[in-house]
Design a protein around this motif. Structure first.
Motif, PDB file in Angstrom:
ATOM      1  N   ASP A   1       0.869  -1.170   0.000  1.00 31.75           N
ATOM      2  CA  ASP A   1       0.000   0.000   0.000  1.00 31.75           C
ATOM      3  C   ASP A   1       0.909   1.224   0.000  1.00 31.75           C
ATOM      4  O   ASP A   1       1.578   1.504   0.995  1.00 31.75           O
ATOM      5  CB  ASP A   1      -0.904  -0.024   1.246  1.00 31.75           C
ATOM      6  CG  ASP A   1      -1.944   1.092   1.238  1.00 31.75           C
ATOM      7  OD1 ASP A   1      -1.661   2.188   0.668  1.00 31.75           O
ATOM      8  OD2 ASP A   1      -3.031   0.889   1.790  1.00 31.75           O
TER       9      ASP A   1
ATOM     10  N   GLU B   1       0.321   4.250   0.099  1.00 34.40           N
ATOM     11  CA  GLU B   1      -0.071   5.357   0.994  1.00 34.40           C
ATOM     12  C   GLU B   1       0.352   5.096   2.429  1.00 34.40           C
ATOM     13  O   GLU B   1       0.773   5.999   3.142  1.00 34.40           O
ATOM     14  CB  GLU B   1      -1.598   5.554   0.971  1.00 34.40           C
ATOM     15  CG  GLU B   1      -2.063   6.420  -0.176  1.00 34.40           C
ATOM     16  CD  GLU B   1      -3.545   6.783  -0.058  1.00 34.40           C
ATOM     17  OE1 GLU B   1      -3.982   7.688  -0.777  1.00 34.40           O
ATOM     18  OE2 GLU B   1      -4.267   6.155   0.752  1.00 34.40           O
ATOM     19  N   THR B   2       0.205   3.843   2.861  1.00 36.81           N
ATOM     20  CA  THR B   2       0.472   3.535   4.266  1.00 36.81           C
ATOM     21  C   THR B   2       1.780   2.786   4.488  1.00 36.81           C
ATOM     22  O   THR B   2       2.220   2.627   5.619  1.00 36.81           O
ATOM     23  CB  THR B   2      -0.653   2.675   4.863  1.00 36.81           C
ATOM     24  OG1 THR B   2      -0.643   1.411   4.183  1.00 36.81           O
ATOM     25  CG2 THR B   2      -2.005   3.348   4.705  1.00 36.81           C
ATOM     26  N   GLY B   3       2.371   2.263   3.421  1.00 38.37           N
ATOM     27  CA  GLY B   3       3.597   1.486   3.588  1.00 38.37           C
ATOM     28  C   GLY B   3       3.362   0.054   4.029  1.00 38.37           C
ATOM     29  O   GLY B   3       4.301  -0.709   4.217  1.00 38.37           O
ATOM     30  N   GLN B   4       2.109  -0.331   4.218  1.00 38.87           N
ATOM     31  CA  GLN B   4       1.850  -1.697   4.677  1.00 38.87           C
ATOM     32  C   GLN B   4       2.124  -2.688   3.547  1.00 38.87           C
ATOM     33  O   GLN B   4       1.761  -2.476   2.399  1.00 38.87           O
ATOM     34  CB  GLN B   4       0.389  -1.833   5.134  1.00 38.87           C
ATOM     35  CG  GLN B   4       0.123  -1.118   6.437  1.00 38.87           C
ATOM     36  CD  GLN B   4      -1.349  -0.975   6.719  1.00 38.87           C
ATOM     37  OE1 GLN B   4      -2.093  -0.394   5.930  1.00 38.87           O
ATOM     38  NE2 GLN B   4      -1.786  -1.491   7.852  1.00 38.87           N
TER      39      GLN B   4
ATOM     40  N   GLU C   1       1.670  -6.603   2.282  1.00 38.66           N
ATOM     41  CA  GLU C   1       0.965  -7.859   2.500  1.00 38.66           C
ATOM     42  C   GLU C   1       1.548  -8.898   1.549  1.00 38.66           C
ATOM     43  O   GLU C   1       1.717  -8.636   0.359  1.00 38.66           O
ATOM     44  CB  GLU C   1      -0.526  -7.679   2.211  1.00 38.66           C
ATOM     45  CG  GLU C   1      -1.339  -8.908   2.594  1.00 38.66           C
ATOM     46  CD  GLU C   1      -2.807  -8.810   2.186  1.00 38.66           C
ATOM     47  OE1 GLU C   1      -3.283  -7.683   1.965  1.00 38.66           O
ATOM     48  OE2 GLU C   1      -3.446  -9.877   2.099  1.00 38.66           O
TER      49      GLU C   1
ATOM     50  N   PRO D   1       5.711  -1.082   8.131  1.00 40.45           N
ATOM     51  CA  PRO D   1       5.029  -0.010   7.398  1.00 40.45           C
ATOM     52  C   PRO D   1       5.765   1.329   7.481  1.00 40.45           C
ATOM     53  O   PRO D   1       5.890   2.021   6.471  1.00 40.45           O
ATOM     54  CB  PRO D   1       3.653   0.064   8.085  1.00 40.45           C
ATOM     55  CG  PRO D   1       3.419  -1.295   8.614  1.00 40.45           C
ATOM     56  CD  PRO D   1       4.767  -1.821   9.002  1.00 40.45           C
ATOM     57  N   ASP D   2       6.253   1.684   8.682  1.00 45.72           N
ATOM     58  CA  ASP D   2       6.897   3.001   8.733  1.00 45.72           C
ATOM     59  C   ASP D   2       8.220   3.025   7.963  1.00 45.72           C
ATOM     60  O   ASP D   2       8.553   4.058   7.359  1.00 45.72           O
ATOM     61  CB  ASP D   2       7.041   3.527  10.177  1.00 45.72           C
ATOM     62  CG  ASP D   2       7.702   2.542  11.102  1.00 45.72           C
ATOM     63  OD1 ASP D   2       7.953   2.911  12.261  1.00 45.72           O
ATOM     64  OD2 ASP D   2       7.953   1.397  10.693  1.00 45.72           O
TER      65      ASP D   2
ATOM     66  N   HIS E   1       7.160   3.227   4.282  1.00 46.69           N
ATOM     67  CA  HIS E   1       6.628   4.559   4.000  1.00 46.69           C
ATOM     68  C   HIS E   1       7.755   5.573   3.869  1.00 46.69           C
ATOM     69  O   HIS E   1       7.780   6.396   2.938  1.00 46.69           O
ATOM     70  CB  HIS E   1       5.663   4.977   5.115  1.00 46.69           C
ATOM     71  CG  HIS E   1       5.275   6.421   5.062  1.00 46.69           C
ATOM     72  ND1 HIS E   1       4.423   6.934   4.099  1.00 46.69           N
ATOM     73  CD2 HIS E   1       5.643   7.473   5.834  1.00 46.69           C
ATOM     74  CE1 HIS E   1       4.277   8.235   4.302  1.00 46.69           C
ATOM     75  NE2 HIS E   1       4.999   8.589   5.341  1.00 46.69           N
ATOM     76  N   LYS E   2       8.691   5.504   4.777  1.00 48.10           N
ATOM     77  CA  LYS E   2       9.811   6.446   4.747  1.00 48.10           C
ATOM     78  C   LYS E   2      10.618   6.276   3.458  1.00 48.10           C
ATOM     79  O   LYS E   2      10.988   7.265   2.817  1.00 48.10           O
ATOM     80  CB  LYS E   2      10.711   6.182   5.959  1.00 48.10           C
ATOM     81  CG  LYS E   2      11.739   7.266   6.173  1.00 48.10           C
ATOM     82  CD  LYS E   2      12.459   7.068   7.494  1.00 48.10           C
ATOM     83  CE  LYS E   2      13.663   7.974   7.550  1.00 48.10           C
ATOM     84  NZ  LYS E   2      13.620   8.901   8.653  1.00 48.10           N
TER      85      LYS E   2
ATOM     86  N   LYS F   1       8.672   7.690   0.566  1.00 46.73           N
ATOM     87  CA  LYS F   1       8.695   9.154   0.648  1.00 46.73           C
ATOM     88  C   LYS F   1      10.015   9.695   0.126  1.00 46.73           C
ATOM     89  O   LYS F   1      10.059  10.619  -0.678  1.00 46.73           O
ATOM     90  CB  LYS F   1       8.512   9.553   2.113  1.00 46.73           C
ATOM     91  CG  LYS F   1       7.843  10.885   2.347  1.00 46.73           C
ATOM     92  CD  LYS F   1       7.330  10.970   3.775  1.00 46.73           C
ATOM     93  CE  LYS F   1       8.048  12.039   4.558  1.00 46.73           C
ATOM     94  NZ  LYS F   1       7.407  12.301   5.873  1.00 46.73           N
TER      95      LYS F   1
END
Lengths: 290, 771, 154
Positions: free
Chosen positions: B635, B637-640, B642, B758-759, B762-763, B766
């Protein structure tokens, strides 16, 4: 886990009995499901000597719709909330949030009152209740009074409850045609504490955002509303741009920390993502289109 | 003997009776009824409780241990320290640097100092809180660079290096000259905690006249016996060790077994009372051995055709407070360093470095998981550099019969990785998924991972295993192996091997729990050797007993031995099949005639040669191979992340039971996914802060991907029963690279460390400007 | 003193208020099928049914089951649905070390008792609170779906 010691368990069958105990005993703490208290007993700051089990008191359990309001007893379990058609109908955000609290086993035991009184900034049931304008009923043996739910929280794991007080119930208006949504991020798909969560409530008038409420969790010492953002968007025509504007504005309101579950930076960024998703879903549930 | 040809050569059959068929495990029903007992289920109420007083300092001298106040707590029976150890106060696995109870120095938060023996847990805890330990703090080091730095505090020895390894093959300088592309990077693979569902437990009962019996979790009763006898200063026949059914081990209980048994046993013989030691979850996560963290500085080269030309690796293994398994772990990484590919020029240097943190120990994959995390990304990167398909690039270099491994071992038997890779590429329709696919805010990608894993011991250390079998006069059998049932079903696999060879009904065999008083030493349940080595010892025992059964049966049937068939617990003449003699009658007859109804099975792996100078030679008896393709959705947007689907393949030699093979693969997939995207052990100043399931999260049922049918490749291993190789470990080794490479395919991002939470995702997104 | 129903039999037991239901079952009443994995309510190995609802007994205080009906797998040994679950688990190879198994069975039992035809997602949610480190869950999920199929065929 170090063995549990140093407390007695009292199980008053009546509300009056419980309130009497709360008034007369020192270091007394209410317990219902115990899903937060028991695992962390050794680390509890308050070191209770008496646990007052509220589980036998019938009037503290249940969900009823009365005079245009929905009342929830504090010992109502998360499973009961999920099963409630009334909640699903009038407060879909709360219905959704309850699904994310713990596992089936925890939901069968854990209560909404416990979730609130544990006062974790990440508590999942709080943002939905906040956006639905919930009030908390605080009672002692002497008296009872209602406060806006937001005022229940003093700091992380701290409520305003006095030693002789219990949370006796919650209420919020039952309004047809509204839309609400709860969004969260966890570290896995299985049950886990929320890294960041948010809820949105909207009332629609055509394509106008008649009312908008936003609550954020895990981004401050307590769950918070975003009144500045709400004021900005209230009364405006709903659009993707408005949603983006509102989401970005919520980031400014968030002041999260780093902890074992996530970084502050991540929480800030995700605030925008979750508010955006929540606004979309809430609007859709209120019958709106974009 | 070429054990893979038992069916045709010895049994004269075309078809298997039970091998290769799905069978219900013999222990399943008891476990489903809740009747199967684990260690703590044996402990009677009111048994004396043992708890450990542990160091609260990461690195310190012990000036004084004052137990006087604690001893006065009502209900405390005694408190034991190093001076109470009658034998040797030493329990190190490879290096003699690990005191059983520390009295001079502590090396990590959790190092054991004293044992409190009390009437119950509450009293024991009160006593622990009352023990006073006076420390003289020493400077502590919490990372490998600090430990290696000039002037770093000495943990056990100068320069804090426990052990070194080295491989030199070919000419690395030439290798670089021959390279048209070179990829160089640094990788960090962190701690992983096993999170066995059953916390460690040990129960010891003294007989008061020089013997102690221990029931505990472990992976090798004979190792436990040896270590405990040494601590007690007793002979081996004075210590009886019984392995109870164990609720998950994955390597950890091979390390903790001797420790926990030692605590219970010492308490038992010193007090004269039965003693029980049960760990709680936070203690397990905080102090017991973990997967070794490790850094790889990895440089690989290939020519423009896509042939690997050179691999140079610097391995720095973080050992933690004690070396424990480090020499073997580091060696395995060194010997497998190139991954399952042929590389002519190789230079590997490894060193294992002490730090003042919880130490490393056995864990499924044993170093190869981290190694392949690095090696398989390197190979992937080379493929991308050359604009070659990652599967094609691997196929060009993959090990085959006649290939030489990292350590120059010639593979002359049982190599099925090419089939594994081809299999998963086909099953996943790899060619159709060469571009990532965008679905809303998510992006889907596919990645491949290959793995190989040497079975049993390394560096040609002799390995052997033993088993015993007995037929009773009613035709039922008792089988004994010291290979432990830890969930993997190995002993049951042995029983199938016995049933296949003897021709008895599977349910007529009772597998006894390992007991050092009666079970032969099978050597430990690790290194994927339980079935390969232990099962072949079972085969040997069965073959010997079969001989006698046939001899007696041929007498009773009055026909030549070559015509006797054993099947369904009956013997008959193949030429006159209507007359069947049940085993009960043959067994009875054996007893009457004085024919030995028991047999001792023994198996030793073929001799190997290994040059310690160059690190080259015949390192492992045989390798198991695996390949996986993973499909992931990120994802953006969220970095998740799966993991949505896995296509697994494994060359197992011979699948003794498909249910067991699948079980190992599925479990390994879950375990590997956890390591790749969510398991995050955190420490602060040497103290573990994620001490339970709440913060050290592992996959739940909701995190399970879709798993395609396992592609089982059977390249039989000549020297093991029915050709079977070890299954438990290779399965996990190929998963992490497959997932990480899939994440790269989806996002274009490479991660040189895991977990990809996820973080972190995401980082990275970004920073790369990709949303 | 706590009075409750355990596996269909009435129990009257003197127990300290600080004792958990898990310890009372395992240590005092000898019901060792209920396992201790974490004592935090996080792993599900201690799952029991209380008035039919799956709950983790490690975080329940023994006196809190006063007047309730507690079931462990021991009390459901002859139950037809539990039998189907066992059969399915055996056939699919869904038991490895067995430590999560009793708790897993109870969560599965409660699901199928109330939901005859669960979807795969519903099965996963029902056992979300039962951690397994051995099987990877696939065969467990298959077994539960198989048992559903068999006890209530289309």
């Amino acid at each position: 886990m170090k063995p549990l010691t140093g407390f007695s368990l009292l199980r008053p069958p009546t509300l009056v009995g419980a309130l009497e105990m709360m008034s007369t005993l020192e270091h007394a703490q209410p317990i219902a499901g115990g899903t937060d208290i028991i695992p962390t007993f050794r680390d509890l700051g308050s070191k209770p000597v008496h646990l007052i089990d509220l589980g036998l008191i019938e009037e503290l359990n249940g969900i009823i719709e009365e005079d245009g309001k929905i009342l929830i007893g504090p010992t109502t379990t998360h499973s009961q909330i999920i099963a409630s058609k009334v909640i699903e109908n009038f407060a879909p955000a709360l219905h959704d949030a309850s699904r994310w609290i713990g596992s089936v086993q925890i939901r069968n035991r854990g209560t909404i009152g416990g979730n609130l009184c544990n006062a974790s900034p990440a508590a999942d049931s709080v943002p939905p209740l906040l956006v639905h304008g919930a009030e908390a009923h605080i009672c002692s043996l002497e008296e009872g009074h209602w406060i806006p739910l937001l005022e229940l929280f003093k700091g992380p794991k701290m409520t305003v409850l006095e030693p002789n007080e219990i949370l006796m119930g919650l209420r919020f208006p039952a309004i047809a045609g509204i839309g609400s949504s709860f969004q969260r991020i966890g570290r896995r798909k299985g049950f886990t504490l929320s890294v960041v969560n948010a809820a949105v409530y909207v009332e629609r008038n055509g394509d106008e955002l008649k009312e908008a409420r936003i609550a954020l969790g895990s981004v401050a010492p307590t769950p918070i509303r975003a009144p500045g953002v709400e004021d900005k968007v209230r009364g405006k025509k709903m659009s993707e741009e408005l949603i983006d504007e509102a989401s970005a504005a919520c980031v400014e309101v968030a002041s999260p920390i780093d902890d074992v579950r996530g970084t502050a930076e991540y929480r800030k960024d995700m605030t925008a993502v979750l508010v955006k998703r929540a606004l979309h879903e809430a609007w859709r549930r209120a019958g709106g289109e974009l | 003997m070429e054990y893979d040809r038992i069916l045709s050569d010895l049994l004269n059959r075309d078809e298997y009776l039970v091998i290769g068929k799905k069978t219900v495990r013999s222990d399943a029903l008891d476990k489903l009824l809740g009747k199967a007992r684990f260690t703590s289920d044996y402990i009677p109420k009111d048994t004396m409780t043992v708890k450990v007083v542990r160091s609260t300092m990461p690195h310190a001298l012990i000036k004084r241990v004052d137990t006087s106040t604690a001893l006065r707590v009502p209900g405390v029976v005694t408190i034991l320290t190093a001076k109470d150890v009658p034998g040797e106060n030493e329990i190190g696995y490879a290096l003699p640097e690990q005191p059983f109870l520390n009295d001079k120095k502590v090396h990590y938060v959790g190092d054991p100092i004293a044992l409190v023996c009390a009437i119950d847990e509450t009293t024991a805890q009160e006593a622990i809180d009352a023990v006073v330990v006076e420390y003289e703090p020493l400077l502590a080091v919490f990372d490998i660079d600090a430990a290696l730095a000039e002037g770093a505090p000495i943990i056990h020895k100068e320069n804090n290096v426990a052990v070194k390894t080295k491989i030199r093959k070919g000419n690395i300088a030439k290798g670089w000259k021959d390279s048209d592309v070179v990829v160089e990077d640094t990788y960090w693979s962190p701690y992983q905690e096993h999170m066995c569902l059953e916390p460690e437990a040990a129960y010891a009962v003294p007989d008061g006249v020089g013997k102690v019996t221990i029931i505990a979790c472990m992976q090798s009763p004979h190792l436990v016996r040896e270590k405990v006898a040494r601590v007690l200063g007793w002979k081996l026949n004075q210590v009886r060790v019984i392995q109870a059914l164990t609720g998950g081990a994955f390597g950890k209980k091979d390390d903790t077994g001797p420790l926990i048994s030692g605590y219970a046993a010492l308490a038992a013989i010193k007090t004269g009372k039965p003693a029980a030691y049960i760990m709680d979850r936070s203690e397990v996560v905080s102090v017991t051995p973990k997967r070794f963290p490790v850094r790889f500085k990895y440089k690989s080269g290939a020519d423009s055709e896509g042939k690997l030309t050179a691999v140079e690796v610097e391995i720095t293994l973080e050992v933690g407070a004690y070396a424990n398994r480090a020499p073997f772990w580091l060696w395995r990484q060194t010997a497998h360093a190139c991954g399952p590919y042929e590389v002519p020029n190789v230079a590997v240097d490894g060193r294992a470095v002490y730090t003042n943190k919880v130490y490393g120990g056995s864990y499924r994959g044993f170093g190869n998981l981290a190694l392949h995390f690095a090696a398989e990304q390197q190979v992937d990167k080379l493929a991308y550099e050359l604009e070659m398909d990652p599967v094609d690039f691997r196929m060009k270099n993959i090990l085959r019969i006649g290939s030489r491994t990292t350590c120059d071992q010639l593979l002359d038997n049982s190599v099925g990785i090419d089939k594994c890779l081809a299999g998963v590429a086909a099953a996943s329709e790899w060619a159709k998924h060469r571009e990532p696919v965008r679905i809303g805010t998510k992006v889907r990608g596919w990645g491949v991972g290959c793995a190989y894993h040497g079975n049993s011991t390394s560096r040609s250390t002799p390995d052997w295993s033993a088993a015993s079998l007995m037929i009773h006069s009613d035709g039922s059998l008792t089988y004994r192996t010291a290979i432990c049932e830890i969930g993997q079903g190995s002993p049951f696999g042995h029983a199938k091997i016995v049933a296949e060879i003897i021709g008895c009904n599977l349910n007529s065999i009772k597998i006894e729990q390992p007991d050092t008083d009666s079970t032969p030493d099978s050597k430990p349940t690790h290194g994927s050797r339980g079935l390969m080595m232990g099962g072949t010892a079972a085969a040997d025992a069965a073959i010997k007993l079969r001989e006698r059964l046939i001899r007696v049966a041929s007498n009773m049937l009055d026909c030549p031995e070559t015509q006797v068939e054993l099947r369904d617990s009956q013997a008959y003449n193949r030429k006159k099949p209507s007359i069947k003699i049940p085993f009960a009658e043959i067994a009875e007859e054996m007893h009457i005639r004085g024919e030995n109804p028991a047999s001792f099975g023994f198996y030793t792996s073929p001799r190997r040669f290994f040059d310690a100078e160059t690190g080259l030679g015949y390192n492992y008896a045989v390798y198991t191979f695996a390949a996986s393709v993973a499909e992931v959705e990120v994802d953006t947007e969220t970095g998740q992340v799966e993991v949505t689907k896995i296509w697994p393949a494994m060359d197992v030699g011979k699948a003794i039971d498909p249910l067991i093979v699948d079980g190992q693969i599925h479990g390994a997939i879950s375990h590997g996914i956890g390591f790749a995207i969510m398991e995050n052990l955190q420490l602060k100043d040497g103290v573990v802060t994620t001490t339970g399931f709440k913060d050290y999260i592992i996959p739940s049922a909701l995190d399970t991907p879709e798993i395609d049918d396992t592609i089982v490749v059977e390249e039989a291993y000549k020297y093991a029963a029915f050709g079977a190789k070890g299954v438990g470990e290779p399965s996990i080794i190929s998963i992490v690279p497959a997932v990480v490479n899939a994440i790269h395919h989806a996002t274009g991002l490479r991660f040189n460390t895991i977990p990809i939470t996820p973080d972190r995702m995401h980082k990275a997104l970004k920073e790369a400007g990709k949303k | 003193m706590v009075n409750f129903d355990l596996n269909g039999a009435h129990i009257s037991f003197e127990v300290p208020t600080t004792m958990t239901l898990l310890d009372m079952l395992r240590i005092e009443l000898g019901v060792t099928s209920v396992k201790k994995g974490c004592e935090q309510g996080e792993c599900g190995a201690c799952t029991v049914l209380i008035d039919g609802y799956p709950m983790t007994s490690c975080i329940i205080l023994a006196p809190q089951v006063e007047g309730r009906h507690v079931y462990t797998i021991d009390g459901l040994a002859d139950d037809p649905l539990m039998k189907e679950l066992r059969e399915a688990f055996m056939e699919n190879g869904a038991v490895q070390c067995g430590f999560c198994t009793p708790g897993m069975l109870l969560s599965a039992y409660a699901l199928l008792r109330d939901n005859k035809r669960p979807s795969e997602e519903e099965v996963k949610t029902a056992i979300e609170g039962n951690i397994c480190r051995c099987t990877g869950y696939v065969t467990i999920i298959e077994s539960i779906l198989d048992a559903a199929e068999r006890i209530a065929p289309d």
